[in-house]
Design a protein around this motif. Structure first.
Motif, PDB file in Angstrom:
ATOM      1  N   PRO A 126       0.819  -1.301  -0.041  1.00 57.08           N
ATOM      2  CA  PRO A 126       0.144   0.206   0.090  1.00 57.08           C
ATOM      3  C   PRO A 126       0.796   1.169   0.016  1.00 57.08           C
ATOM      4  O   PRO A 126       0.329   2.360  -0.650  1.00 57.08           O
ATOM      5  CB  PRO A 126      -1.017  -0.228   1.183  1.00 57.08           C
ATOM      6  N   GLU A 127       2.127   1.319   0.770  1.00 57.27           N
ATOM      7  CA  GLU A 127       2.894   2.528   0.862  1.00 57.27           C
ATOM      8  C   GLU A 127       3.349   2.686  -0.570  1.00 57.27           C
ATOM      9  O   GLU A 127       3.578   3.759  -1.056  1.00 57.27           O
ATOM     10  CB  GLU A 127       4.065   2.199   1.691  1.00 57.27           C
ATOM     11  N   GLN A 128       3.780   1.655  -1.426  1.00 51.77           N
ATOM     12  CA  GLN A 128       4.407   1.815  -2.600  1.00 51.77           C
ATOM     13  C   GLN A 128       3.114   2.250  -3.680  1.00 51.77           C
ATOM     14  O   GLN A 128       3.502   3.246  -4.383  1.00 51.77           O
ATOM     15  CB  GLN A 128       4.756   0.370  -3.331  1.00 51.77           C
ATOM     16  N   MET A 129       2.210   1.865  -3.484  1.00 52.38           N
ATOM     17  CA  MET A 129       1.064   2.341  -4.343  1.00 52.38           C
ATOM     18  C   MET A 129       0.961   3.839  -4.134  1.00 52.38           C
ATOM     19  O   MET A 129       0.544   4.398  -4.988  1.00 52.38           O
ATOM     20  CB  MET A 129      -0.452   1.507  -3.947  1.00 52.38           C
ATOM     21  N   ASP A 130       0.803   4.080  -2.957  1.00 50.91           N
ATOM     22  CA  ASP A 130       0.651   5.755  -2.360  1.00 50.91           C
ATOM     23  C   ASP A 130       1.754   6.576  -3.177  1.00 50.91           C
ATOM     24  O   ASP A 130       1.319   7.487  -3.822  1.00 50.91           O
ATOM     25  CB  ASP A 130       0.617   5.673  -0.802  1.00 50.91           C
ATOM     26  N   ARG A 131       2.981   5.999  -2.840  1.00 55.17           N
ATOM     27  CA  ARG A 131       4.121   6.675  -3.673  1.00 55.17           C
ATOM     28  C   ARG A 131       3.956   6.731  -5.365  1.00 55.17           C
ATOM     29  O   ARG A 131       4.049   7.883  -5.835  1.00 55.17           O
ATOM     30  CB  ARG A 131       5.300   6.130  -3.401  1.00 55.17           C
ATOM     31  N   LEU A 188      -7.518   5.689   0.980  1.00 59.88           N
ATOM     32  CA  LEU A 188      -7.651   4.581   0.620  1.00 59.88           C
ATOM     33  C   LEU A 188      -6.831   3.618   1.187  1.00 59.88           C
ATOM     34  O   LEU A 188      -7.498   2.516   1.692  1.00 59.88           O
ATOM     35  CB  LEU A 188      -7.941   4.372  -1.265  1.00 59.88           C
ATOM     36  N   THR A 189      -5.622   3.699   1.107  1.00 63.40           N
ATOM     37  CA  THR A 189      -4.740   2.754   1.541  1.00 63.40           C
ATOM     38  C   THR A 189      -4.618   2.467   3.223  1.00 63.40           C
ATOM     39  O   THR A 189      -4.574   1.318   3.782  1.00 63.40           O
ATOM     40  CB  THR A 189      -3.201   3.177   1.386  1.00 63.40           C
TER      41      THR A 189
END
Length: 760
Positions: free
Chosen positions: A699-704, A717-718
């Motif tokens: 989720p952190e990678q998707m946020d970045r 969302l994350t």
């Protein structure tokens, strides 16, 4: 060598899908064009394939452009509005002809260059853009398969054949694209890759959709060969026997046409002829009101074994010669005798039409008939057969009944018997009626024959000719008296209405024929009346739908109610070969029922109440009329265009429809489950948009990633997703709504971002 191989595989990887897409477009287009040209390769197919390749490149050029969609729809409108007008014109009759040609597979109308030049660009643009959309814009192998059914649906609608090579190629290409689709999903880490079950579902939908499309799209009043498809569906649905062996046996009751039409189509005879005509097998005289069928008053057909000795005398040309001789002799007798009154006793004064009778000719025709493994009691022969000779069967005699049925001493002819039949043309009877000679009553014709015979020598051939015509007249009158028919008051009233004010039998017979062929009645082999309603009254006043037996049955009842001498006949109508002139085929579904009426001067004459265009009705006078109701053609086109438009609309809106359904499902789910659905959907959207796999991202990678590529935070969302999946927490509706709004913002941002093409 290694460098060359590397370049080859690189080019194959880069252009392979483009080649497969073009090949699918070319194959589908060629399959459609084959229906109308019956040619596997022709200039239209080659030009269409080249145009498809150009369109693919053009779509690639405008793909991703800001106004690409507007350009496409502008081109779509131009193609479908300008091309038909350019080649077909603005004449509505030409449009009706084109639509009839399209839906009948070029059977109802002759193929012309204008039709092909209209069809080709329309099909090229539609098929290419549809295939392109489902392989380049959104990859949907299932929708690709549905578009691929278009040629087969058209073929089913027109009851035409598509070569097996095209079928195999189109199916194989669909399978390849299905594998490519599955492989791409698996490479992305999607568990929804292609499976055998999914493939089976796609192709089951493909087959069902083709059949349903052909069934629900309305057909014109009669479309050639459409009845074969309906018969096949009927047999499949209701457990048809599937019997393929036929034997031509005499029947106690009428209905041979019904039986043969609803069975499997089997070749019964090959006919070589200079002028084909209806080939009669059996006549039925008595109407059974309880069964609604026709029957006879004897178990066997009886006939004259010496019929060929006198049949030649029943030539209208010989009658014309006899009348001419009698007129000359009558003039001599009137001049030389004191007992003759020129005004009343001169034949030409007493019968003003007699001179026209002397001008008649009566062409003779022949047919050589080859049975194709079809044993039969009877010999199918024209109504006015003069001579029949069988070449390869051990028969001692042939006989013909008064109704024209021809049979032999054998209880059953060999299955491959050959015979030649010579006969007088039916065109002579048509010319007699058209000239007005038949506008007399039976009594006047009888008196004329006796007056003419009186002027001839007893032992002359002309005297014998008159004797045969007098016998035929007498037999017809006896037939009318021996076979009276009681009809219902409704049928009697209709017969009186149709013949009101008409004086002659010819006029009445044609008026009843026009009642059926003038519109309002429909030939439909698959139609079944409600239980207990299989009656001529229901056919005439309610359904107005049936097959040849229904039309012939109703016609004879109306004719007899109108005082005409009429009978019900069954037989076959030869079908011309598309390749060899003078060659005709008789299939089991060329069986036909029709009425015969005795007309003064013309004799027993065939009429045709079955709507023109039905294959069993070919060759009749009715076939000269328009064979399709224009309104039915227009309705067919309207339904097809509406269906086509709905298909395009659904295809274009498919992503939005799917997205809308997903959002409804997410909002209706429990809050925690809904957040998980939103997060997973966001990953799939990102994979589709950026052409990368993010299934392993945290989720952190998707946020970045979202911050980097979209400039939008994904934390709303994350954060709840992490709490639900990793912390086992429960979230409230407010947190879900916040996550839902974040998902919508991300989806909107992804749609707006412009992605560079690989290698650009």
């Amino acid at each position: 060598m290694a460098e060359a191989s590397e370049k080859f595989f690189s080019a194959a990887k880069k252009h392979g899908e483009t080649f497969l897409l073009w090949l699918l477009c070319a194959a589908a287009l060629s399959a459609v064009l084959h229906i109308y040209s019956e040619s596997a390769f022709n200039i239209y197919a080659l030009a269409g394939a080249a145009a498809a390749f150009g369109l693919i490149k053009l779509f690639d050029l405008f793909r991703g452009k800001k106004f690409g969609g507007f350009i496409y729809f502008g081109t779509l409108t131009a193609v479908f509005a300008v091309v038909p007008t350019l080649f077909i014109g603005r004449n509505w009759e030409s449009w009706v002809a084109f639509i009839r040609w399209f839906f009948s597979g070029a059977q109802a109308e002759e193929t012309v260059a204008d039709f092909m030049l209209t069809l080709m660009p329309l099909m090229v643009f539609f098929l290419t853009s549809a295939f392109y959309y489902f392989t380049r814009i959104i990859y949907r192998s299932s929708m690709l398969a549905l578009v691929s059914l278009i040629p087969f649906a058209i073929a089913v609608k027109a009851a035409a054949n598509i070569p097996a090579a095209y079928c195999a190629l189109i199916a194989s290409l669909n399978l390849i694209f299905f594998i490519i689709d599955g492989r791409k999903r698996l490479l992305k880490g999607s568990v929804r890759g292609g499976t055998a079950g999914a493939a089976a579902t796609v192709y089951t939908d493909f087959a069902l959709a083709a059949v349903l499309l052909a069934l629900i799209a309305p057909k014109p009043s009669v479309t050639p060969y459409y009845d074969k498809f309906e018969a096949a569906v009927s047999i499949f649905s209701f457990g048809g026997s599937g019997e393929t062996e036929y034997r031509g046996e005499y029947k106690t009751f009428s209905g041979r046409a019904d039986e043969l039409l609803k069975g499997e189509s089997i070749l019964l005879y090959i006919v070589g002829s200079d002028e084909p005509t209806y080939m009669k097998t059996q006549v039925f005289n008595i109407y059974d009101s309880e069964t609604g069928l026709w029957t006879d008053d004897s178990e066997t057909v009886r006939g004259n074994k010496k019929w060929q000795e006198t049949s030649r005398l029943m030539s209208f040309e010989r009658l014309a010669a006899a009348v001419e001789k009698a007129i000359e002799q009558n003039k001599i007798n009137v001049r030389e005798s004191l007992f003759y009154d020129e005004n009343s006793d001169l034949i030409t004064n007493k019968y003003p039409w007699a001179e026209a009778l002397t001008e008649l000719t009566d062409p003779q025709s022949y047919s050589i008939v080859y049975a194709q493994n079809y044993p039969a009691v009877y010999i199918p022969a024209p109504m006015r057969a003069e001579e029949v000779s069988v070449s390869n069967a051990n028969i001692s005699w042939t006989a013909r009944s008064d109704a024209g049925e021809v049979f032999t001493n054998l209880p059953m002819l060999p299955p491959n018997v050959n015979y030649t039949v010579r006969y007088f043309s039916e065109r002579t009877q048509e010319s007699i009626m058209a000239s007005g000679i038949s506008d007399i009553d039976l009594e006047e014709w009888y008196d004329f024959l006796f007056d003419v015979q009186w002027e001839l020598e007893n032992d002359s051939e002309e005297y014998l000719v008159l004797s045969e015509f007098i016998k035929a007249q007498t037999r017809a009158e006896n037939y009318r008296d021996n076979y009276p028919t009681e009809v219902s008051p409704e049928i009697q009233d209709l017969a009186d209405e149709l013949t009101a004010g008409l004086e002659y039998d010819r006029q009445k017979a044609e008026a009843i024929e026009e009642y059926f062929t003038g519109g309002g009645f429909l030939y439909d082999l698959g139609y079944e009346p409600p239980e207990g309603m299989d009656t001529p009254e229901y056919f005439l006043f309610k359904s107005r739908t049936g097959i040849c037996s229904d039309f012939a049955n109703a016609y004879v009842l109306l004719a007899r109610a109108a005082g005409l001498t009429a009978r019900y006949a069954e037989g076959f109508v030869p079908q011309p070969s598309a390749e060899n002139e003078g060659t005709y085929f008789i299939y089991s579904d060329n069986a036909h029922a029709y009425p015969e009426v005795y007309i003064p001067a013309a004799g027993w004459t065939r009429f045709e109440p079955t709507p023109a265009g039905y294959i069993g009705a070919g060759g009749g006078r009715a076939s000269e009329e328009e064979d399709t109701d224009p309104m039915a053609v227009i309705l067919t086109a309207a339904v097809f265009i509406a269906g086509f438009g709905i298909f395009i609309l659904l295809a274009l809106l498919f992503p939005k429809i799917a997205e809308g359904i997903f959002r409804i499902r997410a909002r209706c789910a429990e809050c925690g489950k809904g957040v998980v659905m939103l997060y997973n959907r966001h990953i799939r959207n990102a994979e589709s948009r950026f052409k990368e796999s993010f299934i392993a991202f945290t989720p952190e990678q998707m946020d970045r990633l979202s911050e980097e590529k979209l400039g939008q935070s994904l934390e709303a969302l994350t954060k709840p997703f992490t709490a639900v999946c990793y912390g086992g927490a429960e979230i409230g509706r407010d947190d879900f709504n916040t996550a839902y709004e974040c998902y919508k913002i991300q989806a909107r941002a992804m749609r707006k971002i412009k992605i560079k093409k690989p290698g650009a």
